[in-house]
Structure formats: C-alpha cells, structure tokens
Design a protein around this motif. Structure first.
Motif, PDB file in Angstrom:
ATOM      1  N   ILE A  52      26.449 -12.222 -24.566  1.00  7.38           N
ATOM      2  CA  ILE A  52      27.707 -11.525 -24.796  1.00  7.38           C
ATOM      3  C   ILE A  52      27.646 -10.097 -24.277  1.00  7.38           C
ATOM      4  O   ILE A  52      28.645  -9.537 -23.812  1.00  7.38           O
ATOM      5  N   ALA A  53      26.445  -9.484 -24.333  1.00  2.00           N
ATOM      6  CA  ALA A  53      26.298  -8.086 -23.952  1.00  2.00           C
ATOM      7  C   ALA A  53      26.727  -7.817 -22.513  1.00  2.00           C
ATOM      8  O   ALA A  53      27.252  -6.742 -22.196  1.00  2.00           O
ATOM      9  N   HIS A  54      26.521  -8.776 -21.602  1.00  2.00           N
ATOM     10  CA  HIS A  54      26.909  -8.570 -20.202  1.00  2.00           C
ATOM     11  C   HIS A  54      28.422  -8.363 -20.092  1.00  2.00           C
ATOM     12  O   HIS A  54      28.884  -7.544 -19.290  1.00  2.00           O
ATOM     13  N   TYR A  55      29.174  -9.097 -20.884  1.00  3.22           N
ATOM     14  CA  TYR A  55      30.631  -8.951 -20.896  1.00  3.22           C
ATOM     15  C   TYR A  55      31.038  -7.616 -21.499  1.00  3.22           C
ATOM     16  O   TYR A  55      31.850  -6.881 -20.927  1.00  3.22           O
ATOM     17  N   LEU A  56      30.459  -7.274 -22.629  1.00  3.05           N
ATOM     18  CA  LEU A  56      30.817  -6.023 -23.299  1.00  3.05           C
ATOM     19  C   LEU A  56      30.462  -4.814 -22.437  1.00  3.05           C
ATOM     20  O   LEU A  56      31.169  -3.806 -22.433  1.00  3.05           O
ATOM     21  N   ALA A  57      29.369  -4.908 -21.692  1.00  3.94           N
ATOM     22  CA  ALA A  57      28.942  -3.789 -20.855  1.00  3.94           C
ATOM     23  C   ALA A  57      29.897  -3.545 -19.693  1.00  3.94           C
ATOM     24  O   ALA A  57      30.040  -2.409 -19.228  1.00  3.94           O
ATOM     25  N   ARG A  58      30.556  -4.617 -19.233  1.00  2.14           N
ATOM     26  CA  ARG A  58      31.351  -4.484 -18.007  1.00  2.14           C
ATOM     27  C   ARG A  58      32.835  -4.787 -18.189  1.00  2.14           C
ATOM     28  O   ARG A  58      33.610  -4.671 -17.227  1.00  2.14           O
ATOM     29  N   VAL A  59      33.260  -5.174 -19.385  1.00  3.64           N
ATOM     30  CA  VAL A  59      34.669  -5.532 -19.559  1.00  3.64           C
ATOM     31  C   VAL A  59      35.552  -4.339 -19.200  1.00  3.64           C
ATOM     32  O   VAL A  59      35.247  -3.183 -19.505  1.00  3.64           O
ATOM     33  N   ASP A  60      36.639  -4.617 -18.516  1.00  2.34           N
ATOM     34  CA  ASP A  60      37.603  -3.595 -18.125  1.00  2.34           C
ATOM     35  C   ASP A  60      38.083  -2.857 -19.376  1.00  2.34           C
ATOM     36  O   ASP A  60      38.619  -3.466 -20.303  1.00  2.34           O
ATOM     37  N   ARG A  61      37.866  -1.555 -19.413  1.00  2.00           N
ATOM     38  CA  ARG A  61      38.231  -0.763 -20.588  1.00  2.00           C
ATOM     39  C   ARG A  61      39.743  -0.608 -20.750  1.00  2.00           C
ATOM     40  O   ARG A  61      40.208  -0.061 -21.748  1.00  2.00           O
ATOM     41  N   GLY A  62      40.497  -1.094 -19.773  1.00  4.71           N
ATOM     42  CA  GLY A  62      41.949  -1.109 -19.909  1.00  4.71           C
ATOM     43  C   GLY A  62      42.485  -2.357 -20.580  1.00  4.71           C
ATOM     44  O   GLY A  62      43.705  -2.505 -20.777  1.00  4.71           O
ATOM     45  N   ILE A  63      41.597  -3.263 -20.971  1.00  2.00           N
ATOM     46  CA  ILE A  63      42.010  -4.496 -21.636  1.00  2.00           C
ATOM     47  C   ILE A  63      42.568  -4.179 -23.025  1.00  2.00           C
ATOM     48  O   ILE A  63      41.950  -3.458 -23.814  1.00  2.00           O
ATOM     49  N   THR A  64      43.736  -4.724 -23.322  1.00  2.00           N
ATOM     50  CA  THR A  64      44.355  -4.523 -24.641  1.00  2.00           C
ATOM     51  C   THR A  64      44.477  -5.814 -25.443  1.00  2.00           C
ATOM     52  O   THR A  64      44.813  -5.779 -26.621  1.00  2.00           O
ATOM     53  N   ARG A  65      44.205  -6.956 -24.804  1.00  4.91           N
ATOM     54  CA  ARG A  65      44.277  -8.253 -25.508  1.00  4.91           C
ATOM     55  C   ARG A  65      43.188  -9.160 -24.968  1.00  4.91           C
ATOM     56  O   ARG A  65      42.945  -9.193 -23.758  1.00  4.91           O
ATOM     57  N   VAL A  66      42.537  -9.885 -25.850  1.00  5.37           N
ATOM     58  CA  VAL A  66      41.530 -10.877 -25.470  1.00  5.37           C
ATOM     59  C   VAL A  66      41.943 -12.228 -26.040  1.00  5.37           C
ATOM     60  O   VAL A  66      42.173 -12.356 -27.254  1.00  5.37           O
ATOM     61  N   THR A 130      33.467  -2.157 -28.966  1.00  5.86           N
ATOM     62  CA  THR A 130      33.653  -1.769 -27.568  1.00  5.86           C
ATOM     63  C   THR A 130      35.104  -1.445 -27.237  1.00  5.86           C
ATOM     64  O   THR A 130      35.387  -0.489 -26.501  1.00  5.86           O
ATOM     65  N   LEU A 131      36.023  -2.263 -27.736  1.00  2.00           N
ATOM     66  CA  LEU A 131      37.464  -2.079 -27.510  1.00  2.00           C
ATOM     67  C   LEU A 131      38.148  -2.058 -28.871  1.00  2.00           C
ATOM     68  O   LEU A 131      38.803  -3.027 -29.269  1.00  2.00           O
ATOM     69  N   PRO A 132      38.006  -0.993 -29.629  1.00  3.14           N
ATOM     70  CA  PRO A 132      38.408  -0.996 -31.047  1.00  3.14           C
ATOM     71  C   PRO A 132      39.874  -1.288 -31.302  1.00  3.14           C
ATOM     72  O   PRO A 132      40.228  -1.758 -32.389  1.00  3.14           O
ATOM     73  N   ASP A 133      40.744  -1.028 -30.328  1.00  2.08           N
ATOM     74  CA  ASP A 133      42.176  -1.243 -30.535  1.00  2.08           C
ATOM     75  C   ASP A 133      42.684  -2.529 -29.895  1.00  2.08           C
ATOM     76  O   ASP A 133      43.898  -2.757 -29.836  1.00  2.08           O
ATOM     77  N   VAL A 134      41.758  -3.371 -29.424  1.00  3.99           N
ATOM     78  CA  VAL A 134      42.172  -4.592 -28.745  1.00  3.99           C
ATOM     79  C   VAL A 134      42.791  -5.581 -29.732  1.00  3.99           C
ATOM     80  O   VAL A 134      42.450  -5.598 -30.917  1.00  3.99           O
ATOM     81  N   THR A 135      43.718  -6.382 -29.237  1.00  3.22           N
ATOM     82  CA  THR A 135      44.341  -7.464 -30.003  1.00  3.22           C
ATOM     83  C   THR A 135      43.733  -8.788 -29.551  1.00  3.22           C
ATOM     84  O   THR A 135      43.424  -8.968 -28.363  1.00  3.22           O
ATOM     85  N   VAL A 136      43.569  -9.704 -30.493  1.00  4.84           N
ATOM     86  CA  VAL A 136      42.905 -10.975 -30.207  1.00  4.84           C
ATOM     87  C   VAL A 136      43.859 -12.142 -30.460  1.00  4.84           C
ATOM     88  O   VAL A 136      44.630 -12.134 -31.421  1.00  4.84           O
ATOM     89  N   SER A 137      43.804 -13.142 -29.586  1.00  2.00           N
ATOM     90  CA  SER A 137      44.462 -14.426 -29.797  1.00  2.00           C
ATOM     91  C   SER A 137      43.404 -15.511 -29.742  1.00  2.00           C
ATOM     92  O   SER A 137      42.443 -15.401 -28.978  1.00  2.00           O
ATOM     93  N   MET A 138      43.566 -16.575 -30.528  1.00  2.00           N
ATOM     94  CA  MET A 138      42.553 -17.621 -30.600  1.00  2.00           C
ATOM     95  C   MET A 138      43.180 -18.994 -30.413  1.00  2.00           C
ATOM     96  O   MET A 138      44.279 -19.267 -30.912  1.00  2.00           O
TER      97      MET A 138
END
Length: 275
Positions: A52-66, A130-138
């Motif tokens: 998971i760390a590889h994703y967190l290290a490089r995820v676009d910091r402009g992402i607002t939803r995962v 890493t993205l504290p304000d991100v919104t999640v859908s599952m």
C-alpha cells in the motif's frame, strides 16, 4: 439513515494506537509521476502496508475522492454486480473519520457486507493520514464474466474525473494446503515461491497493460486463488479506457515476511499514472 462504517479491524489486523499505527504505515517518498489508480493488497497491515505504501507515496495529492473496489470474503455476492451502500456517510479510522459517498450505479443494500469486509478497510488509515480530506466510495464485486466487465467498468468510469482515484483491493495467489491450492507441490520451497511470483507478475503485467481479457482468461485457466480478480479486471478496463499507463511497483509474499508457514499469500502492487 446516515451511519458510520466502524473500523472493526483496528486492534486486530492493525494497531488501534495512533502512534503504533503511524510507525507501521510510514513510507518514504518515491520517485515517479503522480498515481491515479492502483491494485493494492489487503491483508493485515503487517503484511500489506509495504504494498500500500507505494500508492500512498505517489498518489496524486490533488485527489479528492477514492473509489475502493474489493471482493467479499464473508458474504456471497451475485455475479456480475457491484454491491454498494447508500447509508454510510463516514468511515472510522484510528486517525479520524473519512467522508463517504455512495458509488453511483452500484446495487444498494450492502451495509452489512461493507461493514464486515476487511478488504475495504486496510487502505483507509493510510488514506486518512495522506489525504485527510479525501472522500471514499466503496463497492464489492466477487465474480464477473468476461462479457460483463465493460458494463461494470462503465459504471465506475462515469465517476472517474481528474480528482478521483480507483483502488482495486486484492491479494494475489493463496498457496498451500490451507487454501487447497498447490499446483507446484505441497512443500513450500524457494522454487515454489518463485513460480508463484512469476505467475502473479505475469497476471499483474497483463492487468497493468490493459489486457484484462487475457488476464481474466489466464486466471480462470489456472483456477487461480487471486481473491480480487473481478475488481482487478474492472480496474484494468477502467484505466485502459482512461489511457493510463500501468506498472508493477512491487511483489512479495507472506512467507518472506513471517519466515515460514505451511501456506502463504502473494501480494502484487500495480500503479497507474497519466502518460
């Protein structure tokens, strides 16, 4: 009625103490372009945090939803359907809660299944840090026929703007007597582990390249125990449609981390970025 998804695996599959958890999931910056989508492992964080760390290290910091797609390990799901929920408005983590919104187009009524599912939870603590304000859908999907992949991918694709990331949650081969899968022999040797690694990297390579049809056919031909194959092929189809470029970032197994065992699980991280 609005409700919060509880972090039921905190203190069980990973530390509930914030400091211990922060130490466990810490990562170093990695070179490379920002990441939009990924296939990530979902075992307990002692095993999965490396992938998971590889994703967190490089995820676009402009992402607002995962958007997190995963299999269901505890409930049977209808084939060729993504099960979602319209009730959750937040997801609890030891670092605080993440906002949740429904995955539009998913079949409703999956509250119990999503609450119980570890495969959607393992990435959440790292996302909150890493993205504290991100919104999640599952969404949960366990079985898909080749002819239905594009329809399910289309459901996700309609929601993939430049600020949305897609995570397919999947461990790869589950090998050994405990999983009733041992095509290279029951004894766990370095040679067996190497063959499993090569098999999984071949499959992951097809997924990374957008060759999801071949990946699904190969998985079926091998009677593979890749638990998130449905989520993986949907993600591969979505990312190919977006013109994203995939790469294998890591591959390892639980045997190497634990130092032994009569069975083991293989993990592969696949990352997608803009060309």
């Amino acid at each position: 009625m609005d409700m919060e998804r509880k972090d039921v695996f905190a203190g069980y599959w990973y530390p509930s103490d914030k400091d211990e958890l922060r130490d466990l999931i810490a990562f170093q910056p990695e070179p490379g372009d920002p990441i939009r989508s990924a296939i990530l492992p979902h075992a307990g964080l002692f095993f999965s945090h490396r992938g998971i760390a590889h994703y967190l290290a490089r995820v676009d910091r402009g992402i607002t939803r995962v958007i997190v797609l995963s299999p269901s390990h505890y409930y049977y799901l209808k084939p060729n359907e993504i099960l979602g929920s319209r009730s959750f408005d937040s997801a609890q983590t030891p670092f605080g809660s993440l906002s949740m919104v429904p995955l539009e187009g998913a079949a409703p009524g999956g509250e119990a299944q999503i609450q119980r599912e570890h495969a959607v939870e393992m990435v959440l603590p790292g996302l909150k840090e890493t993205l504290p304000d991100v919104t999640v859908s599952m969404g949960l999907v366990s079985q898909v026929d080749e002819g239905q992949v594009e329809a399910l991918a289309g459901l996700v694709l309609r929601q993939m703007d430049d600020h949305t990331s897609l995570v397919a949650s999947s461990d790869f081969t589950h090998y050994g007597e405990g999983f009733r899968y041992f095509p290279y022999g029951l004894a766990i040797t370095d040679g067996v582990r190497a063959k499993v690694r090569d098999d999984d990297r071949e499959l992951a390579g097809l997924l990374a390249q957008g060759e999801w049809r071949q990946a699904l056919r190969l998985s079926n031909a091998r009677h593979s125990t890749v638990c998130g194959i449905a989520a993986n092929v949907i993600a591969s189809c979505v990312n190919s449609s977006l013109g994203l470029v995939g790469e294998i970032a890591d591959s390892y197994d639980s045997f190497g981390l634990s130092g032994g065992g009569e069975s083991f699980v293989s993990y592969v991280t696949v990352l997608w970025r803009k060309p």
